[in-house]
Scaffold this active site. Structure first.
Site, PDB file in Angstrom:
ATOM      1  N   SER A 110       0.783  -1.234   0.000  1.00 18.05           N
ATOM      2  CA  SER A 110       0.000   0.000   0.000  1.00 18.05           C
ATOM      3  C   SER A 110       0.812   1.280   0.000  1.00 18.05           C
ATOM      4  O   SER A 110       0.219   2.359  -0.108  1.00 18.05           O
ATOM      5  CB  SER A 110      -0.939   0.020   1.206  1.00 18.05           C
ATOM      6  OG  SER A 110      -1.995  -0.864   0.976  1.00 18.05           O
ATOM      7  N   PHE A 168      -9.126 -12.683   0.576  1.00 16.55           N
ATOM      8  CA  PHE A 168      -8.045 -13.258   1.381  1.00 16.55           C
ATOM      9  C   PHE A 168      -8.518 -13.743   2.743  1.00 16.55           C
ATOM     10  O   PHE A 168      -7.741 -13.797   3.702  1.00 16.55           O
ATOM     11  CB  PHE A 168      -6.895 -12.250   1.517  1.00 16.55           C
ATOM     12  CG  PHE A 168      -6.339 -11.821   0.189  1.00 16.55           C
ATOM     13  CD1 PHE A 168      -5.914 -12.773  -0.742  1.00 16.55           C
ATOM     14  CD2 PHE A 168      -6.268 -10.488  -0.164  1.00 16.55           C
ATOM     15  CE1 PHE A 168      -5.426 -12.402  -1.987  1.00 16.55           C
ATOM     16  CE2 PHE A 168      -5.776 -10.102  -1.401  1.00 16.55           C
ATOM     17  CZ  PHE A 168      -5.356 -11.059  -2.321  1.00 16.55           C
ATOM     18  N   ALA A 169      -9.822 -14.101   2.816  1.00 14.55           N
ATOM     19  CA  ALA A 169     -10.356 -14.609   4.087  1.00 14.55           C
ATOM     20  C   ALA A 169      -9.571 -15.846   4.511  1.00 14.55           C
ATOM     21  O   ALA A 169      -9.331 -16.074   5.696  1.00 14.55           O
ATOM     22  CB  ALA A 169     -11.838 -14.929   3.932  1.00 14.55           C
ATOM     23  N   TYR A 207     -10.826   1.809   5.987  1.00 13.70           N
ATOM     24  CA  TYR A 207      -9.772   1.479   5.025  1.00 13.70           C
ATOM     25  C   TYR A 207     -10.268   0.506   3.965  1.00 13.70           C
ATOM     26  O   TYR A 207     -10.813  -0.544   4.293  1.00 13.70           O
ATOM     27  CB  TYR A 207      -8.592   0.858   5.774  1.00 13.70           C
ATOM     28  CG  TYR A 207      -7.368   0.656   4.924  1.00 13.70           C
ATOM     29  CD1 TYR A 207      -6.400   1.649   4.821  1.00 13.70           C
ATOM     30  CD2 TYR A 207      -7.162  -0.522   4.231  1.00 13.70           C
ATOM     31  CE1 TYR A 207      -5.266   1.473   4.046  1.00 13.70           C
ATOM     32  CE2 TYR A 207      -6.029  -0.716   3.451  1.00 13.70           C
ATOM     33  CZ  TYR A 207      -5.096   0.284   3.364  1.00 13.70           C
ATOM     34  OH  TYR A 207      -3.981   0.100   2.596  1.00 13.70           O
ATOM     35  N   SER A 208     -10.084   0.845   2.691  1.00 12.90           N
ATOM     36  CA  SER A 208     -10.555  -0.031   1.624  1.00 12.90           C
ATOM     37  C   SER A 208      -9.676   0.123   0.388  1.00 12.90           C
ATOM     38  O   SER A 208      -9.497   1.237  -0.131  1.00 12.90           O
ATOM     39  CB  SER A 208     -12.008   0.308   1.257  1.00 12.90           C
ATOM     40  OG  SER A 208     -12.407  -0.411   0.111  1.00 12.90           O
ATOM     41  N   ASN A 209      -9.154  -1.001  -0.076  1.00 21.25           N
ATOM     42  CA  ASN A 209      -8.347  -0.973  -1.293  1.00 21.25           C
ATOM     43  C   ASN A 209      -9.131  -0.443  -2.483  1.00 21.25           C
ATOM     44  O   ASN A 209      -8.559   0.117  -3.422  1.00 21.25           O
ATOM     45  CB  ASN A 209      -7.811  -2.378  -1.587  1.00 21.25           C
ATOM     46  CG  ASN A 209      -6.701  -2.763  -0.626  1.00 21.25           C
ATOM     47  OD1 ASN A 209      -5.676  -2.100  -0.550  1.00 21.25           O
ATOM     48  ND2 ASN A 209      -6.910  -3.824   0.151  1.00 21.25           N
ATOM     49  N   SER A 374       4.642 -11.916   5.893  1.00 22.46           N
ATOM     50  CA  SER A 374       3.399 -11.193   6.207  1.00 22.46           C
ATOM     51  C   SER A 374       2.486 -12.176   6.921  1.00 22.46           C
ATOM     52  O   SER A 374       2.949 -13.233   7.374  1.00 22.46           O
ATOM     53  CB  SER A 374       2.758 -10.637   4.927  1.00 22.46           C
ATOM     54  OG  SER A 374       2.384 -11.701   4.055  1.00 22.46           O
ATOM     55  N   ASN A 375       1.214 -11.829   7.065  1.00 26.15           N
ATOM     56  CA  ASN A 375       0.254 -12.675   7.789  1.00 26.15           C
ATOM     57  C   ASN A 375       0.825 -13.109   9.138  1.00 26.15           C
ATOM     58  O   ASN A 375       0.647 -14.239   9.566  1.00 26.15           O
ATOM     59  CB  ASN A 375      -0.129 -13.903   6.955  1.00 26.15           C
ATOM     60  CG  ASN A 375      -1.416 -14.558   7.458  1.00 26.15           C
ATOM     61  OD1 ASN A 375      -2.346 -13.860   7.862  1.00 26.15           O
ATOM     62  ND2 ASN A 375      -1.467 -15.880   7.455  1.00 26.15           N
TER      63      ASN A 375
HETATM   64  C1  REX Z   1      -4.031  -8.121   1.691  1.00 28.04           C
HETATM   65  C2  REX Z   1      -3.890  -9.447   2.376  1.00 28.04           C
HETATM   66  C3  REX Z   1      -3.738  -6.951   2.609  1.00 28.04           C
HETATM   67  C4  REX Z   1      -2.495  -9.743   2.856  1.00 28.04           C
HETATM   68  C5  REX Z   1      -3.975  -5.601   1.956  1.00 28.04           C
HETATM   69  N1  REX Z   1      -2.888  -5.009   1.420  1.00 28.04           N
HETATM   70  O1  REX Z   1      -5.055  -5.086   1.928  1.00 28.04           O
HETATM   71  C6  REX Z   1      -2.860  -3.643   0.960  1.00 28.04           C
HETATM   72  C7  REX Z   1      -1.941  -2.950   1.915  1.00 28.04           C
HETATM   73  C8  REX Z   1      -2.387  -3.534  -0.455  1.00 28.04           C
HETATM   74  O2  REX Z   1      -0.745  -2.925   1.773  1.00 28.04           O
HETATM   75  N2  REX Z   1      -2.522  -2.569   3.051  1.00 28.04           N
HETATM   76  C9  REX Z   1      -1.746  -2.303   4.216  1.00 28.04           C
HETATM   77  C10 REX Z   1      -2.304 -11.112   3.511  1.00 28.04           C
HETATM   78  C11 REX Z   1      -2.369  -2.970   5.401  1.00 28.04           C
HETATM   79  C12 REX Z   1      -1.558  -0.858   4.538  1.00 28.04           C
HETATM   80  O3  REX Z   1      -2.234   0.035   4.036  1.00 28.04           O
HETATM   81  O4  REX Z   1      -0.685  -0.591   5.345  1.00 28.04           O
HETATM   82  N3  REX Z   1      -3.281 -11.354   4.527  1.00 28.04           N
HETATM   83  C13 REX Z   1      -0.914 -11.153   4.105  1.00 28.04           C
HETATM   84  C14 REX Z   1      -4.200 -12.297   4.422  1.00 28.04           C
HETATM   85  C15 REX Z   1      -5.069 -12.464   5.648  1.00 28.04           C
HETATM   86  O5  REX Z   1      -4.359 -12.978   3.456  1.00 28.04           O
HETATM   87  N4  REX Z   1      -6.007 -13.507   5.556  1.00 28.04           N
HETATM   88  O6  REX Z   1      -0.763 -10.917   5.308  1.00 28.04           O
HETATM   89  O7  REX Z   1      -0.001 -11.371   3.322  1.00 28.04           O
END
Ligand code: REX
Length: 430
Positions: A110, A168-169, A207-209, A374-375
């Protein structure tokens, strides 16, 4: 594996709505009228000279801790008015055992949102875009509510549902299902619109992509070119960011890079090599590739006013509250550290990569930190402490105060952590 170095003079270019909004005094702009907030809490203006010296030993300890919590590797680079400190621990590649370094490229997630916001704010400067005009004026019929403005989108107040919550649930199957997929922007918007708006336009931060998919569509509509071309001509080239690219939908990372490692939701020790993917699920919300040096340069330049007019930089710093220690501007995060210093930048999470990239108010001191996993909420929380080490100096007594205010999701390895706001709220990790 430890590497750390300090270089002098070689720097390149130099979902909770709270009732308090923190606006640093030096950005005496009020929060948008419809943000629904009250008092203004100011932090005194900070320049890099006002800050305590970076705690480089502390920074290294933070990275080492991240490794004990499951990160294969971790790096951090501080650029402090021309003096560079680089720290690296662990590996870029678990198969070859190659040590990770600050020269390694990685997926910034992000942090891409700040790139998209800068392009749009430049378009405001050029008179091609107005922040308070409905998105539907520029992209007729795209959104279900014509009260959603460009400003609402860039500050995550549109109410548009974050489709990644469902995608990504289930972490690894969710990732594998989209790893090689190429989405159009419209397909991502359609996924979001399967759910109703979560709030009336402007009423709440959530927050929303999806918001930054809309941002990408606006960039392409207004410039007549791809976001790749807009990032390149407006940011990457002018700043000389030689390790920064946007290659969607190519799945590989060119050149020297850190591999990304994604743990599954069950803590069984299996890590998935998630390096190669289209990142098509994120695009203008999260698909940039960069390095610690380039992100330090980017945020320093942004806060120094080198990318937009002063007026648009002030717009980017109109904060809506995220929680008691964080605000969101326009594609820009503010974090208030334990020493009273506020820092500006963005966080990023894509599969296998956690990024923190923040700079001081005057852009004089920047830090970018990356863990190639991550995760893992524990690692995420630990990496937040790189900001404390970089901007607050050595902790006065115990390092407890410097654990960083994060409210995270899943803890792996048994350490309970609070929910981490930065991650899309609906994503349950454990
Ligand atoms: C996607 C899932 C997370 C990641 C997400 N990423 O929305 C955006 C981003 C692009 O960077 N947001 C961050 C996955 C939080 C920000 O703005 O700082 N998680 C992982 C899962 C959980 O799949 N079930 O952790 O790799």
């Amino acid at each position: 594996m430890v590497s750390g170095m300090t270089v002098r003079g070689t720097a390149a270019l130099g979902a909770v709505l709270l009732s308090v909004v923190a606006v640093p005094a030096q950005t005496a702009t009020a929060a948008p009228a419809d943000a629904g907030n009250r008092s203004v809490q100011a932090h005194p203006a900070q320049t890099a000279e006002d800050l305590a010296a970076p705690d480089v030993a502390g920074l290294r300890e933070v990275l080492r801790t991240a490794l004990t919590q499951g990160a294969p590797g971790a790096i951090a680079r501080v650029e402090d008015d021309g003096t560079v400190h680089e720290v690296a621990e662990g590996v870029a590649d678990r198969t070859t055992g190659r040590a990770i370094t600050n020269a390694d490229r990685f997926r910034v997630g992000s942090v891409t949102k700040s790139f998209s916001a800068v392009v749009l704010l430049q378009l405001v400067d050029e008179g091609a875009l107005d922040l308070d005009t409905p998105v539907d004026t520029y992209l007729p019929g795209l959104l279900p509510d014509d009260r959603i403005t460009v400003r609402h989108v860039l500050s995550h107040r549109s109410g548009l549902y974050d489709y990644t919550n469902d995608m990504f649930a289930d972490t690894v199957p969710g990732f594998e299902a989209v790893r090689n997929k190429v989405f159009s922007y419209q397909e991502l918007i359609d996924l979001s619109l399967e759910k109703p708006l979560g709030n009336a336009p402007g009423a709440a931060y959530s927050y929303s992509n999806t918001n930054f998919v809309v941002a990408g569509m606006l960039i392409e509509k207004l410039t007549g070119k791809s976001v790749q071309s807009a990032y390149k001509s407006r940011i990457i080239k002018p700043l000389g960011l030689r390790d920064t690219s946007y290659v969607h939908p190519r799945t590989t990372i060119a050149g020297r890079h850190a591999k990304g490692y994604l743990p599954p939701d069950v803590a069984d020790g299996t890590l998935v090599d998630s390096t190669e993917q289209t990142v098509s699920w994120a695009q203008s919300a999260g698909a940039v590739i960069s390095t610690t040096r380039d992100l330090d340069t980017f945020f320093s330049a942004l806060l120094r006013g080198e990318l937009t007019s002063a007026a648009q930089l002030a717009q980017m710093q109109q904060w809506v509250p995220v929680n008691s220690t964080q605000g969101y501007g326009l594609g820009l995060r503010r974090r208030d550290l334990s020493c009273g210093v506020s820092v500006y930048g963005h966080t990023g999470t894509v599969q296998g990569y956690y990024t923190y990239a923040f700079t001081s108010k005057d852009g004089g001191r920047s830090v970018t930190a990356l863990a190639n996993t991550s995760n893992n909420g524990t690692v995420l929380n630990t990496m937040a402490r790189t900001l404390e080490s970089a901007f607050c100096g050595k902790p006065a007594k115990s390092s407890k105060a410097a654990t960083g205010a994060v409210n995270g999701s899943a803890a792996r390895g048994g350490t309970p952590v609070e929910r981490y706001e930065d991650i899309a709220p609906g994503i349950a990790r454990d």
